[in-house]
Design a protein around this motif. Structure first.
Motif, PDB file in Angstrom:
ATOM      1  N   PRO A 155       0.818  -1.220   0.000  1.00 27.06           N
ATOM      2  CA  PRO A 155       0.000   0.000   0.000  1.00 27.06           C
ATOM      3  C   PRO A 155       0.846   1.262   0.000  1.00 27.06           C
ATOM      4  O   PRO A 155       1.993   1.258   0.433  1.00 27.06           O
ATOM      5  CB  PRO A 155      -0.816  -0.110   1.286  1.00 27.06           C
ATOM      6  N   ALA A 156       0.257   2.356  -0.467  1.00 22.39           N
ATOM      7  CA  ALA A 156       0.954   3.628  -0.565  1.00 22.39           C
ATOM      8  C   ALA A 156       0.037   4.756  -0.114  1.00 22.39           C
ATOM      9  O   ALA A 156      -1.183   4.602  -0.086  1.00 22.39           O
ATOM     10  CB  ALA A 156       1.395   3.870  -2.012  1.00 22.39           C
ATOM     11  N   ILE A 157       0.645   5.861   0.252  1.00 28.17           N
ATOM     12  CA  ILE A 157      -0.106   7.059   0.624  1.00 28.17           C
ATOM     13  C   ILE A 157       0.236   8.161  -0.367  1.00 28.17           C
ATOM     14  O   ILE A 157       1.407   8.449  -0.607  1.00 28.17           O
ATOM     15  CB  ILE A 157       0.246   7.533   2.045  1.00 28.17           C
ATOM     16  N   LEU A 158      -0.783   8.763  -0.953  1.00 25.30           N
ATOM     17  CA  LEU A 158      -0.609   9.870  -1.890  1.00 25.30           C
ATOM     18  C   LEU A 158      -1.104  11.148  -1.214  1.00 25.30           C
ATOM     19  O   LEU A 158      -2.275  11.264  -0.880  1.00 25.30           O
ATOM     20  CB  LEU A 158      -1.411   9.596  -3.171  1.00 25.30           C
ATOM     21  N   TYR A 159      -0.202  12.066  -0.977  1.00 22.60           N
ATOM     22  CA  TYR A 159      -0.554  13.318  -0.292  1.00 22.60           C
ATOM     23  C   TYR A 159      -0.892  14.417  -1.301  1.00 22.60           C
ATOM     24  O   TYR A 159      -0.286  14.500  -2.367  1.00 22.60           O
ATOM     25  CB  TYR A 159       0.620  13.810   0.560  1.00 22.60           C
ATOM     26  N   ALA A 160      -1.828  15.264  -0.931  1.00 20.59           N
ATOM     27  CA  ALA A 160      -2.134  16.472  -1.696  1.00 20.59           C
ATOM     28  C   ALA A 160      -2.390  17.604  -0.699  1.00 20.59           C
ATOM     29  O   ALA A 160      -2.668  17.356   0.472  1.00 20.59           O
ATOM     30  CB  ALA A 160      -3.355  16.263  -2.593  1.00 20.59           C
ATOM     31  N   THR A 161      -2.289  18.830  -1.168  1.00 16.01           N
ATOM     32  CA  THR A 161      -2.380  19.963  -0.242  1.00 16.01           C
ATOM     33  C   THR A 161      -3.801  20.478  -0.045  1.00 16.01           C
ATOM     34  O   THR A 161      -4.071  21.168   0.941  1.00 16.01           O
ATOM     35  CB  THR A 161      -1.498  21.129  -0.735  1.00 16.01           C
ATOM     36  N   GLU A 162      -4.711  20.159  -0.975  1.00 20.65           N
ATOM     37  CA  GLU A 162      -6.081  20.664  -0.875  1.00 20.65           C
ATOM     38  C   GLU A 162      -7.087  19.524  -1.030  1.00 20.65           C
ATOM     39  O   GLU A 162      -6.864  18.607  -1.832  1.00 20.65           O
ATOM     40  CB  GLU A 162      -6.347  21.708  -1.972  1.00 20.65           C
ATOM     41  N   PRO A 163      -8.210  19.552  -0.297  1.00 20.51           N
ATOM     42  CA  PRO A 163      -9.251  18.522  -0.454  1.00 20.51           C
ATOM     43  C   PRO A 163      -9.728  18.376  -1.900  1.00 20.51           C
ATOM     44  O   PRO A 163      -9.992  17.269  -2.370  1.00 20.51           O
ATOM     45  CB  PRO A 163     -10.375  19.024   0.454  1.00 20.51           C
ATOM     46  N   GLU A 164      -9.840  19.505  -2.606  1.00 22.41           N
ATOM     47  CA  GLU A 164     -10.296  19.450  -4.006  1.00 22.41           C
ATOM     48  C   GLU A 164      -9.336  18.622  -4.861  1.00 22.41           C
ATOM     49  O   GLU A 164      -9.760  17.839  -5.717  1.00 22.41           O
ATOM     50  CB  GLU A 164     -10.396  20.879  -4.567  1.00 22.41           C
ATOM     51  N   GLU A 165      -8.042  18.781  -4.609  1.00 26.08           N
ATOM     52  CA  GLU A 165      -7.044  18.016  -5.357  1.00 26.08           C
ATOM     53  C   GLU A 165      -7.143  16.530  -5.024  1.00 26.08           C
ATOM     54  O   GLU A 165      -6.997  15.670  -5.896  1.00 26.08           O
ATOM     55  CB  GLU A 165      -5.643  18.548  -5.026  1.00 26.08           C
TER      56      GLU A 165
END
Length: 234
Positions: A203-213
């Motif tokens: 498994p992996a975690i993909l981070y983004a800075t905004e909920p919309e993204e």
């Protein structure tokens, strides 16, 4: 873990652990449920949206029946504050633990001030508890630098009594970091994300800075055939 040992040695007292993210609280609860030596059937993660579960934890804190639980600094300062103080007054608060304590310095100034506001709560818990039943205040971290330690001392040590340091140094593998040049084109970025997830271990975690993204990437990956996906916020 340190807080598991505290709980096992003080089974009739509450052990409150501050964690920075929802996923950490849930992960620790799962560990307690799956650990064959503990086999806990209690609720241990106080997280948003779980009203019945949260009420059970909150109501069990003062008597010490709750034992070990994990929650955010915001919850400790707000919804759980009265229960924690009640537990302290009764002498039923065994320990107040801040996990990833370097965050008090790293995040507390500009990002999440609640980590530094915990100092006032700790002071109140100390003052309200009986003289011979003061809760242990424990700050855990694998990455405390000099500046972080100075901040922790200023917020949580007693006058003339600096924090005692217990070190258990060990080598551990570090993450390997690859950096991509900035890419303005959204479609190109999506394709790079897709290629990365197809090749990296899971498994992996993909981070983004905004909920919309996050929502965009979630929908994109669903369409590309990824089935076991969850959206998580901190």
């Amino acid at each position: 873990f340190v807080y598991q040992a505290l709980w096992k040695s003080q089974r009739k007292k509450t052990i409150a652990v501050v964690v920075p993210t929802v996923t950490l609280a849930q992960d620790q609860e799962n560990e307690l449920h799956n650990n064959t030596k503990i086999k806990s059937k209690q609720f241990h993660a106080h997280v948003g949206g779980k009203h019945k579960k949260n009420s059970t934890i909150k109501d069990s804190i003062p008597s010490g029946k709750q034992g070990l639980f994990f929650s955010s600094p915001q919850s400790m300062l707000q919804i759980l504050r009265t229960s924690l103080i009640d537990a302290a007054e009764r002498g039923n608060l065994g320990a107040f633990v801040i996990d990833e304590a370097h965050i008090v310095h790293a995040w507390g100034t500009d990002f999440r001030s609640e980590f530094q506001e915990l100092a006032a709560l700790v002071s109140e818990l100390r003052s309200k508890s009986p003289e011979n039943k003061k809760p242990k205040i424990i700050l855990l971290s694998a990455t405390v630098e000099t500046e972080s330690l100075e901040t922790l001392n200023s917020f949580f040590s007693l006058p003339g009594n600096p924090i005692s340091i217990i070190s258990a140094t060990r080598l551990r593998p570090e993450q390997e970091i690859w950096v991509s040049p900035t890419i303005e084109d959204e479609e190109v970025r999506k394709q790079m994300v897709l290629e990365s997830l197809m090749n990296l271990p899971r498994p992996a975690i993909l981070y983004a800075t905004e909920p919309e993204e996050v929502n965009k990437l979630y929908d994109f990956l669903k369409k590309k055939g990824f089935k076991n996906l969850e959206k998580v916020h901190g």
